[in-house]
Design a protein around this motif. Sequence first.
Motif, PDB file in Angstrom:
ATOM      1  N   SER A  81     -91.358  25.855 -31.125  1.00  0.00           N
ATOM      2  CA  SER A  81     -91.348  24.365 -31.459  1.00  0.00           C
ATOM      3  C   SER A  81     -92.145  23.326 -30.679  1.00  0.00           C
ATOM      4  N   ILE A  82     -92.824  23.617 -29.848  1.00  0.00           N
ATOM      5  CA  ILE A  82     -93.398  22.970 -28.941  1.00  0.00           C
ATOM      6  C   ILE A  82     -94.651  22.130 -29.451  1.00  0.00           C
ATOM      7  N   GLY A  83     -94.786  22.664 -30.652  1.00  0.00           N
ATOM      8  CA  GLY A  83     -96.276  21.669 -31.333  1.00  0.00           C
ATOM      9  C   GLY A  83     -95.698  20.725 -32.053  1.00  0.00           C
ATOM     10  N   ARG A  84     -94.476  20.445 -32.345  1.00  0.00           N
ATOM     11  CA  ARG A  84     -93.967  19.431 -33.283  1.00  0.00           C
ATOM     12  C   ARG A  84     -93.850  18.076 -32.719  1.00  0.00           C
ATOM     13  N   SER A  85     -94.440  17.258 -33.550  1.00  0.00           N
ATOM     14  CA  SER A  85     -94.340  15.859 -32.847  1.00  0.00           C
ATOM     15  C   SER A  85     -92.655  15.384 -32.922  1.00  0.00           C
ATOM     16  N   MET A  86     -92.436  14.113 -32.110  1.00  0.00           N
ATOM     17  CA  MET A  86     -91.192  13.738 -31.937  1.00  0.00           C
ATOM     18  C   MET A  86     -91.020  12.444 -31.853  1.00  0.00           C
ATOM     19  N   SER A  87     -89.860  11.480 -32.192  1.00  0.00           N
ATOM     20  CA  SER A  87     -89.560  10.549 -31.662  1.00  0.00           C
ATOM     21  C   SER A  87     -88.175  10.457 -31.196  1.00  0.00           C
ATOM     22  N   ARG A  88     -87.874   9.868 -30.300  1.00  0.00           N
ATOM     23  CA  ARG A  88     -86.709   9.771 -29.430  1.00  0.00           C
ATOM     24  C   ARG A  88     -86.200   8.471 -28.912  1.00  0.00           C
ATOM     25  N   ASN A  89     -84.989   8.447 -28.851  1.00  0.00           N
ATOM     26  CA  ASN A  89     -84.270   7.230 -27.976  1.00  0.00           C
ATOM     27  C   ASN A  89     -84.441   7.561 -26.673  1.00  0.00           C
ATOM     28  N   PRO A  90     -84.829   6.811 -25.728  1.00  0.00           N
ATOM     29  CA  PRO A  90     -84.645   7.190 -23.925  1.00  0.00           C
ATOM     30  C   PRO A  90     -83.596   7.533 -23.744  1.00  0.00           C
ATOM     31  N   ARG A  91     -83.725   8.442 -22.726  1.00  0.00           N
ATOM     32  CA  ARG A  91     -82.526   8.902 -22.061  1.00  0.00           C
ATOM     33  C   ARG A  91     -82.107   7.992 -21.170  1.00  0.00           C
ATOM     34  N   ALA A  92     -80.861   8.375 -20.464  1.00  0.00           N
ATOM     35  CA  ALA A  92     -80.478   7.416 -19.254  1.00  0.00           C
ATOM     36  C   ALA A  92     -81.218   7.888 -18.139  1.00  0.00           C
ATOM     37  N   GLN A  93     -81.627   7.013 -17.181  1.00  0.00           N
ATOM     38  CA  GLN A  93     -82.236   7.504 -15.862  1.00  0.00           C
ATOM     39  C   GLN A  93     -81.570   8.555 -15.346  1.00  0.00           C
ATOM     40  N   LYS A  94     -82.418   9.447 -14.720  1.00  0.00           N
ATOM     41  CA  LYS A  94     -81.691  10.860 -14.318  1.00  0.00           C
ATOM     42  C   LYS A  94     -81.814  10.849 -12.719  1.00  0.00           C
ATOM     43  N   ARG A  95     -80.626  10.896 -12.021  1.00  0.00           N
ATOM     44  CA  ARG A  95     -80.552  10.855 -10.606  1.00  0.00           C
ATOM     45  C   ARG A  95     -79.451  12.090 -10.568  1.00  0.00           C
ATOM     46  N   SER A  96     -79.885  12.685  -9.183  1.00  0.00           N
ATOM     47  CA  SER A  96     -79.098  13.675  -8.639  1.00  0.00           C
ATOM     48  C   SER A  96     -77.924  13.025  -8.149  1.00  0.00           C
ATOM     49  N   PRO A  97     -76.786  13.521  -8.126  1.00  0.00           N
ATOM     50  CA  PRO A  97     -75.512  13.089  -7.367  1.00  0.00           C
ATOM     51  C   PRO A  97     -75.838  13.388  -5.857  1.00  0.00           C
ATOM     52  N   THR A  98     -75.185  12.510  -4.885  1.00  0.00           N
ATOM     53  CA  THR A  98     -75.298  13.148  -3.593  1.00  0.00           C
ATOM     54  C   THR A  98     -74.379  13.916  -3.420  1.00  0.00           C
ATOM     55  N   PRO A  99     -74.695  15.306  -2.927  1.00  0.00           N
ATOM     56  CA  PRO A  99     -73.588  16.369  -2.590  1.00  0.00           C
ATOM     57  C   PRO A  99     -72.515  15.877  -1.726  1.00  0.00           C
ATOM     58  N   THR A 100     -71.337  16.129  -2.122  1.00  0.00           N
ATOM     59  CA  THR A 100     -70.027  15.663  -1.341  1.00  0.00           C
ATOM     60  C   THR A 100     -69.700  16.865  -0.435  1.00  0.00           C
ATOM     61  N   SER A 101     -69.145  17.018   0.642  1.00  0.00           N
ATOM     62  CA  SER A 101     -68.672  17.969   1.424  1.00  0.00           C
ATOM     63  C   SER A 101     -67.181  18.007   1.276  1.00  0.00           C
TER      64      SER A 101
ATOM     65  N   VAL B 141     -80.548  20.904 -19.699  1.00  0.00           N
ATOM     66  CA  VAL B 141     -80.778  21.596 -18.487  1.00  0.00           C
ATOM     67  C   VAL B 141     -80.716  20.658 -17.311  1.00  0.00           C
ATOM     68  N   PHE B 142     -80.565  18.866 -17.730  1.00  0.00           N
ATOM     69  CA  PHE B 142     -80.410  18.239 -16.819  1.00  0.00           C
ATOM     70  C   PHE B 142     -78.714  18.100 -16.221  1.00  0.00           C
ATOM     71  N   ASP B 143     -77.955  18.566 -17.258  1.00  0.00           N
ATOM     72  CA  ASP B 143     -76.550  18.631 -16.984  1.00  0.00           C
ATOM     73  C   ASP B 143     -76.295  19.772 -16.415  1.00  0.00           C
ATOM     74  N   PHE B 144     -77.009  21.030 -16.572  1.00  0.00           N
ATOM     75  CA  PHE B 144     -76.664  22.085 -15.659  1.00  0.00           C
ATOM     76  C   PHE B 144     -77.190  21.914 -14.190  1.00  0.00           C
ATOM     77  N   TYR B 145     -78.154  21.369 -14.091  1.00  0.00           N
ATOM     78  CA  TYR B 145     -78.611  20.954 -12.692  1.00  0.00           C
ATOM     79  C   TYR B 145     -77.617  19.907 -11.988  1.00  0.00           C
ATOM     80  N   THR B 146     -77.202  18.978 -12.717  1.00  0.00           N
ATOM     81  CA  THR B 146     -76.291  18.085 -11.969  1.00  0.00           C
ATOM     82  C   THR B 146     -74.918  18.581 -11.720  1.00  0.00           C
ATOM     83  N   ASN B 147     -74.543  19.250 -12.589  1.00  0.00           N
ATOM     84  CA  ASN B 147     -72.951  20.238 -12.331  1.00  0.00           C
ATOM     85  C   ASN B 147     -72.944  21.062 -11.166  1.00  0.00           C
TER      86      ASN B 147
END
Length: 249
Positions: A6-26, A86-92
């Motif tokens: 599906s990589i060759g398909r064109s797309m129009s999207r709403n912008p996603r929220a800014q991506k930031r990793s949470p600071t790891p807590t101990s 993938v962003f959610d998997f990484y964040t969690n």
Amino acid sequence: MSFFNSIGRSMSRNPRAQKRSPTPTSATFPDMPPPPVPPSPASPVPSKPLYLCSPFVEAALVKGNFKTIVVLPKYVDIMEWVAVNVFDFYTNLNEFYGAISECCTQHSCPTMSAGPNLSYTWVNQDRKSVNLAAPTYIDYVMTWVQNLLDDENVFPTKSGHDFPQSFPSTIKHVYRQLLRVFAHIYHAHYPQILHLRSEPHFNSLFAHFLAFGREYELLDIRDVKGATNASVGVGLLWDKWREMGILEG
């Protein structure tokens, strides 16, 4: 629909929220015993890992087959769907590792292991495989993924900006590295997950990760199960969850 077709398909999207990793807590583990001493050759064969034992293997927040929550929603672009997940998997995963990171040290985890006979190596800038302690390896992985998430040329967030042609192969590499972090936590730090009473959350996250990876061809089953002489511990968990109907083949 195949993600890689599906990589060759064109797309129009709403912008996603800014991506930031949470600071790891101990987290603090006042009652945790010291790491067990490896058995001597004369010691009995150790029992199977805790994560394969009942009731821990059944612990989950989601009941039923994870296939139902990874299917591409109607009218959602497949690239956007993969990127957000993938962003959610990484964040969690980053949050879980942050919670047990004080137990993953150069001393306790001198190698990035995922089984009794398996340690992963890192490929450095000279394209040479090097052995790293688990906390160093995981720090490299998480920093690398975070940099990708923050790169507009890889994970575009502005409407009208397309994903690059290399996006599928990049995501597959990200998936392989995140799998290794999951595998190390299950192999070396599942007691800490149990101490936090987080096994339903962690099992559900990993089952979701596996189901999504298989659905969109991001995960090679050989990476999950490993070689015959160097199996990945979570490969048995994959088989068990398939038997229970949580995952598909």
